[in-house]
Design a protein around this motif. Structure first.
Motif, short mmCIF file in Angstrom:
data_model
loop_
_atom_site.label_atom_id
_atom_site.label_comp_id
_atom_site.label_asym_id
_atom_site.label_seq_id
_atom_site.Cartn_x
_atom_site.Cartn_y
_atom_site.Cartn_z
N VAL A 186 25.12 -60.75 76.13
CA VAL A 186 25.40 -62.17 75.78
C VAL A 186 25.47 -63.14 76.67
O VAL A 186 25.29 -64.36 76.58
N LEU A 187 25.18 -62.62 77.96
CA LEU A 187 25.13 -63.63 79.07
C LEU A 187 23.81 -64.07 79.51
O LEU A 187 23.33 -64.60 80.35
N SER A 188 22.75 -63.57 78.84
CA SER A 188 21.44 -63.45 79.01
C SER A 188 20.89 -64.97 78.84
O SER A 188 21.68 -65.72 77.64
N PRO A 189 20.09 -65.63 79.19
CA PRO A 189 19.38 -67.15 79.11
C PRO A 189 18.69 -67.00 77.66
O PRO A 189 18.86 -67.97 76.88
N THR A 190 18.23 -65.76 77.22
CA THR A 190 17.68 -65.94 75.76
C THR A 190 18.88 -65.90 74.68
O THR A 190 18.64 -66.52 73.77
N ILE A 237 3.84 -73.50 79.63
CA ILE A 237 4.58 -74.76 79.64
C ILE A 237 6.16 -74.51 79.98
O ILE A 237 6.61 -75.17 80.67
N LEU A 238 6.72 -73.35 79.54
CA LEU A 238 8.18 -72.97 79.87
C LEU A 238 8.25 -72.45 81.31
O LEU A 238 9.62 -72.03 81.36
N GLY A 239 7.29 -72.03 82.04
CA GLY A 239 7.30 -71.43 83.29
C GLY A 239 7.81 -69.86 83.30
O GLY A 239 8.74 -69.65 84.12
N LEU A 240 7.39 -69.24 82.14
CA LEU A 240 7.69 -67.98 81.96
C LEU A 240 6.49 -67.02 82.36
O LEU A 240 5.42 -67.37 81.96
N LYS A 241 6.51 -65.93 83.16
CA LYS A 241 5.44 -65.16 83.22
C LYS A 241 5.59 -63.77 82.50
O LYS A 241 6.47 -62.92 82.72
N CYS A 242 4.84 -63.51 81.49
CA CYS A 242 4.91 -62.52 80.52
C CYS A 242 4.36 -61.34 81.23
O CYS A 242 3.52 -61.16 81.96
N PRO A 243 5.19 -60.27 81.18
CA PRO A 243 5.05 -58.95 82.18
C PRO A 243 3.90 -58.24 81.44
O PRO A 243 3.34 -57.20 82.42
N LEU A 244 3.40 -58.57 80.23
CA LEU A 244 2.30 -57.98 79.56
C LEU A 244 1.06 -58.90 79.51
O LEU A 244 1.12 -60.03 79.19
N GLY A 245 -0.16 -58.39 79.91
CA GLY A 245 -1.29 -58.97 79.76
C GLY A 245 -1.66 -59.18 78.34
O GLY A 245 -1.01 -58.60 77.35
N ALA A 246 -2.78 -59.97 77.68
CA ALA A 246 -2.97 -60.21 76.37
C ALA A 246 -3.57 -58.78 75.69
O ALA A 246 -2.95 -58.45 74.63
N SER A 266 14.08 -67.84 85.52
CA SER A 266 12.79 -67.73 84.96
C SER A 266 12.69 -66.29 85.09
O SER A 266 11.45 -65.71 84.89
N GLU A 267 13.70 -65.10 85.37
CA GLU A 267 13.13 -64.06 85.38
C GLU A 267 14.84 -63.05 85.28
O GLU A 267 15.49 -63.73 85.73
N PRO A 268 14.84 -61.86 84.87
CA PRO A 268 13.47 -61.12 84.45
C PRO A 268 13.01 -61.37 83.07
O PRO A 268 13.81 -61.67 82.25
#
Ligand code: PMP
Length: 306
Positions: A26-30, A70-79, A116-118
């Motif tokens: 519940v404390l996660s930014p998402t 745009i939102l400054g997030l680095k996706c842990p998976l590639g396309a 911005s992580e994790p």
């Protein structure tokens, strides 16, 4: 197939787990701030090919990465990995029916809106049948008194969870006033989009839609319809649209991955055309259902078979 939503397998933080086991704090930014970006993707079961066809998967993945950037997030998976995980989620659940897939990149664990992580990923499918074209009915729309978010505040081309609260206000107001769908105007008073779908109208045989600088999500369905319309010999225009154009339009509809094509037969209680689903809307609908669900339809590059 795992049609029971509680026992379907979802991809969650690197593993495939039952949906009921995929939990975030519940404390996660998402959770607290809607700090996530996502895609809604449809898969259509092809009875001929005996395959599930994912519609415009690479375009969805590309938009997801644009949202991340745009939102400054680095996706842990590639396309490629993401595409592979999405397909694997489908095969593990052994679907033989139409589905909708939510692919979400989110900021996990205890943190704030500035974290911005994790960064983590989940991929959740669920059965979702296509619209029965014979049963489609027009909906009532209104112009909302709420304005669409814009590029100076919350860029609408970012498909971020928090952006959806703007649409919620418009939706609540529309419901209170007895309408089904609100249309939002952009900051300069031009028509923008509805909470989860883009908007088209037909005037004098020409198909018109707000442009990508009218505070809209750069919709993949909108792009699809523009191309299908050209193939059908229908003139298309992306331009500023005024509210009062709906009052004198011949046809109107909303479109999106979830909405598919949703005919609109009145705006602000004024009937559009004769107040019935129009012929251009119907022919675009047929072309759309063909291209999403028929393995032999044009644009094979739009369908990823699983
Ligand atoms: N606008 C908004 C605000 C949306 O949420 C959606 C649904 N993703 C759309 C438009 C339609 O976009 P797409 O055709 O890519 O699903």
């Amino acid at each position: 197939a795992a049609t029971d939503p509680t026992d379907r397998l979802i991809y969650f933080k690197g593993a495939f787990v039952p949906a009921c086991e995929a939990k975030v704090s519940v404390l996660s930014p998402t959770s607290q701030f809607g700090l996530n970006v996502f895609e809604g993707i449809r898969g259509y079961w092809s009875a001929d090919a005996l395959q599930l066809l994912l519609f415009r998967l690479p375009e969805h993945i590309e938009r997801l990465f644009q949202s991340c950037k745009i939102l400054g997030l680095k996706c842990p998976l590639g396309a490629e990995e993401l595409e592979e995980k999405i397909c694997k989620t489908i095969t593990l659940n052994r679907y033989q029916e139409d589905v909708a897939i939510r692919a979400t990149v989110f900021v996990d664990e205890e943190g704030s809106w500035s974290s911005s992580e994790p960064v983590q990923v989940f991929i959740a499918p669920m059965p979702r049948p296509r619209t029965n074209i014979a049963a489609i009915e027009g909906k009532s729309a209104c112009i909302s008194t709420w304005k669409r978010i814009d590029d100076r505040t919350l860029p609408p081309r970012v498909k971020c969870g928090a952006n959806y609260i703007n649409g919620r206000y418009a939706f609540l107001e529309a419901k209170r006033n007895g309408f089904e769908i609100p249309f939002l105007l952009d900051a300069s008073g031009k028509v923008s989009e509805s909470p989860g779908a883009c908007i088209f109208l037909v005037r004098n045989g020409e198909l018109v839609t707000p442009s990508i600088s009218n505070s809209i999500l750069e919709s993949i369905t909108r792009d699809t319809i523009l191309r299908l319309a050209l193939d059908l010999g229908i003139q298309v225009r992306e331009r500023d649209v005024d509210r009062s154009e709906f009052y004198i339009a011949d046809e109107a509809f909303v479109c999106g991955t979830a909405a598919e094509i949703g005919p609109i037969t009145s705006v602000d209680r004024l009937p559009i055309g004769r107040g019935k689903v129009g012929p251009i809307t119907t022919s675009l609908y047929e072309a759309y259902l063909n291209v999403v669900s028929n393995a032999n339809a044009p644009y094979p590059e739009w369908r990823t078979p699983v």
